[in-house]
Structure formats: structure tokens, C-alpha cells
Design a protein around this motif. Structure first.
Motif, PDB file in Angstrom:
ATOM      1  N   CYS A 222       2.273   8.639  -1.075  1.00 37.10           N
ATOM      2  CA  CYS A 222       2.001   9.064   0.296  1.00 37.10           C
ATOM      3  C   CYS A 222       2.233  10.575   0.389  1.00 37.10           C
ATOM      4  CB  CYS A 222       2.911   8.340   1.277  1.00 37.10           C
ATOM      5  SG  CYS A 222       2.771   8.991   2.948  1.00 37.10           S
ATOM      6  N   CYS A 225       5.370  11.088   3.141  1.00 31.24           N
ATOM      7  CA  CYS A 225       6.756  10.680   2.914  1.00 31.24           C
ATOM      8  C   CYS A 225       7.076  10.451   1.431  1.00 31.24           C
ATOM      9  CB  CYS A 225       7.095   9.430   3.726  1.00 31.24           C
ATOM     10  SG  CYS A 225       6.285   7.948   3.120  1.00 31.24           S
ATOM     11  N   CYS A 252      -0.080   4.044   3.796  1.00 28.46           N
ATOM     12  CA  CYS A 252       1.386   3.997   3.756  1.00 28.46           C
ATOM     13  C   CYS A 252       1.928   3.102   4.873  1.00 28.46           C
ATOM     14  CB  CYS A 252       1.949   5.404   3.886  1.00 28.46           C
ATOM     15  SG  CYS A 252       3.742   5.437   3.790  1.00 28.46           S
ATOM     16  N   CYS A 257       6.928   6.420   8.700  1.00 32.53           N
ATOM     17  CA  CYS A 257       5.831   7.316   8.335  1.00 32.53           C
ATOM     18  C   CYS A 257       4.645   7.083   9.263  1.00 32.53           C
ATOM     19  CB  CYS A 257       5.448   7.059   6.890  1.00 32.53           C
ATOM     20  SG  CYS A 257       4.253   8.208   6.241  1.00 32.53           S
TER      21      CYS A 257
END
Ligand SMILES: [Zn+2]
Length: 372
Positions: A222, A225, A252, A257
Motif C-alpha cells: 500500500c 500505509c 488496502c 488506511c
């Protein structure tokens, strides 16, 4: 090096008559509970059932005692995953995990500010015993690029400093120092073992190169994050489809997130190809560690021959492979799951175990080594 297959299968309890009738007339005598190991709640119940007693013993032991475990395995063999998962289960407050690679990167930062630099040099003056003057060893550290190797003695002094910082903690130390040959490797561990008075343990991890290869090739990260998953082996709960590129992607699902489209890192598509030399060296060092007397060893294997699987593991402990299909009619991605079969390093068709059963075997073996 022989890594025995560890049995994590639970022979079920007898079914009641009503349950027996439920199974479409087939005479199933036993039934063992099933768990979805990607679900945190289920995973907790799974560990409670399979190693609840051992976790209790370790918790009790760690109230008054500590130990140091050195995790040895090839790059991407799961060292970080296994040690973090077991620390989480046993006693996160009393267990620390650090990797030699991260340690060296941290040192760079410490050298940047005058105060921490002074403190670092002061502690090295006490610990360092080497053939290069300390000043030169430190400058090797500062000018380091991927080509220059750090003197073993310097790495040793740095590791001891990290250990000393965590006096009352149990430690999982992750990874080979980079660029060690067999001789400096022996020196490294002979010097470290018994450095503290608590027990030390080698944890050796065996994972087929094909498994490592696919872990790298299908890895998706991701961009927001940094959560890392795998498109083929460990997808997120949300999958997207890019019609233009005709490719599926992970979205994600980390609750903290914003749900970004996960991407692959440059070079990952090559898998283990750029790592070949490193993996050969890692293998040699593992052999060396295996032959070292005077330290108990815990042996973990990631794979299990397909033919043996039924005797040793429950089917939900095996890593599945995921494939995706786009349904134009329903405008959504269909997810398919099937057992993933890979050839191990000897060419035997095998399953790869999910992390929890490997952690079960890790915890049971530690309890045995410590005679709890
Ligand atoms: Zn994210």
C-alpha cells in the motif's frame, strides 16, 4: 540438514449422532473444529486450542526469566512474521524483536546527531575488539554502500549494545549479519552465545526457494500505509479490476488506511533472481549454524509434501492460492480459492503452511527446549 515435519493436526473429538447424520450419510466418526486463520478472532481460538497450555507456561516463565532466540533463515523465509506473531501471543510487553538490518540502518541516524553519535562511540569503545582501529571501523559504517562490508567485530559490538539496552527482555534477533563468510559467522555466534546468562536458542527456518520466489513476485504494497500483502497468496478483502490494463489489484483494507490501490515494487517481478547469490550464502550459513554444538535448536519448516499433509496438518493450515475473474454481467470480481502446490527444493510437490501452524510448532519447541 533435515527439518522434521511437525504435527499440528488435531485428531477430532467424537461426533454426536445428530452431527453424524448431518454429514450427508457418510460415516464420519470424528470431527475437528475448523478455523479461518485470516480472521483475528478465529486465529485466537485456534491458538488457544493448539498451544493454549504452552502459551500459559511461557507467560509464567517470562515473569521471572528471559531468553534470547536467534532467527536464522533465508531472506523472506518468514522470520519477522513468525517472531512477531509469537511475541504477540506470548507476552508482547516482555518480548522484543530486532533485525540486524534495521539495526544498521538505525545506526546511520544515530551518527547524524552529535549527542547520539557521542553515546554510540562511547559504548563501542567499551565493547569493540577488532583488527581495524575503531575510528576506521566507524568510517566504514558511515561510508557504507551496498558493496563495502562492515567488519564482523563492529557488528558484534553493535548487537551487544542492542542486547544490553534490553536487559530484562526476551529477545528475538532476526537475521544474518550481511556479508559474513563461514569463518566470521562462527566467530559471530560463538562470541554472542552465552553473552547474557539466560538461555539462548537457534531458530532455523526452512522455506523452499519457490515459495520465496512467489512471495516476492506477487507482493503488493500500500503506497499510503506500507501494508504488504500478496495478490496470489494473501489478498486483501477487496479486489479491484483495471479494465484498461486487464489486471486485478488489491485494495488496502487496513482500517486505519484510506483504501488505496496496492502496487508492486520495482524489481519484485524478478522474484528471487537478483537474490540467488545471497540465498546460496544464507543456505551455507544455516548449515554452519546447524552444526554448531552447545546451543539448542528449534527447526521450523514452511512446506510439507502433499502426500504427507493429511497425517500432519489440518487442511485450513495450508496456504491457498487465489485467482480472480471479472464478471461483466454482475460488474464485480469473482474470487476463487484452491490449494497451492509448489515444488520444494528437492522437487517434491508440497503445500506451504500458513504462518499460524508454523508458530504453533515454534512455541511447542521453545517450551520443550526450556523444559517447561
Ligand atoms: Zn493502506
Amino acid at each position: 540438514m533435515k527439518f522434521p515435519i511437525f504435527k499440528t493436526k488435531i485428531e477430532g473429538v467424537r461426533k454426536t449422532k445428530a452431527q453424524k447424520n448431518f454429514v450427508l450419510g457418510r460415516a464420519h466418526k470424528v470431527c475437528a473444529p475448523k478455523f479461518n486463520l485470516t480472521d483475528p478472532k478465529d486465529r485466537k481460538a485456534y491458538f488457544e486450542l493448539k498451544v493454549g497450555l504452552e502459551i500459559k507456561k511461557l507467560k509464567e516463565y517470562l515473569k521471572e526469566n528471559t531468553f534470547i532466540a536467534y532467527l536464522l533463515g533465508k531472506k523472506n523465509s518468514g522470520k519477522g512474521t513468525y517472531s512477531k506473531m509469537s511475541a504477540e501471543l506470548i507476552e508482547p510487553e516482555r518480548i522484543d524483536h530486532f533485525s540486524i538490518g534495521d539495526m544498521v540502518r538505525e545506526i546511520d541516524k544515530e551518527l547524524e546527531t552529535p549527542e547520539s553519535r557521542k553515546e554510540l562511540i562511547h559504548s563501542l569503545e567499551k565493547q569493540y575488539r577488532g583488527f581495524l582501529p575503531l575510528k576506521e571501523a566507524i568510517s566504514a559504517l558511515e561510508k557504507r554502500n551496498t558493496e563495502t562490508l562492515l567488519p564482523t567485530e563492529l557488528i558484534l559490538a553493535l548487537v551487544k549494545r542492542e542486547i544490553a539496552k534490553r536487559e530484562k527482555k526476551t529477545l528475538f534477533i532476526d537475521g544474518f549479519p550481511r556479508g559474513l563468510d563461514q569463518i566470521s559467522y562462527s566467530l559471530f555466534f560463538r562470541d554472542l552465545i552465552g553473552y547474557r546468562e539466560d538461555p539462548d536458542i537457534f531458530i532455523l527456518i526452512n522455506a523452499p526457494e519457490k515459495v520465496i520466489d512467489e512471495r516476492i513476485k506477487w507482493r503488493r504494497v500500500c503506497p499510503l500505509c506500507q501494508t504488504s500483502r500478496n495478490l496470489k497468496l494473501l489478498p486483501t478483502s477487496k479486489i479491484g479490476y483495471d479494465k484498461k490494463m486487464k489486471e486485478f489489484y488489491l485494495i488496502c483494507d487496513n482500517p486505519q488506511c484510506r483504501g488505496a490501490r496496492m502496487v508492486s515494487k520495482e524489481g519484485d517481478e524478478l522474484g528471487i533472481k537478483p537474490l540467488k547469490k545471497r540465498l546460496v550464502l544464507d543456505e551455507e550459513l544455516m548449515e554452519k549454524a546447524f552444526s554448531l554444538y552447545g546451543i539448542p535448536k528449534v527447526l521450523l519448516r514452511n512446506s510439507i509434501p502433499v502426500e504427507e499433509a493429511e497425517k500432519f496438518v489440518d487442511d485450513y493450515e495450508i496456504t491457498p492460492e487465489y485467482t480472480f475473474e471479472w464478471s461483466e454481467k454482475e460488474k464485480k470480481v469473482k474470487i476463487k480459492e484452491k490449494p497451492w502446490i509448489v515444488l520444494d527444493d528437492e522437487g517434491i510437490p508440497s503445500y506451504s503452511l500458513l504462518a499460524p501452524p508454523v508458530v504453533v510448532s515454534l512455541i511447542k519447541q521453545i517450551v520443550e527446549v526450556l523444559s517447561l
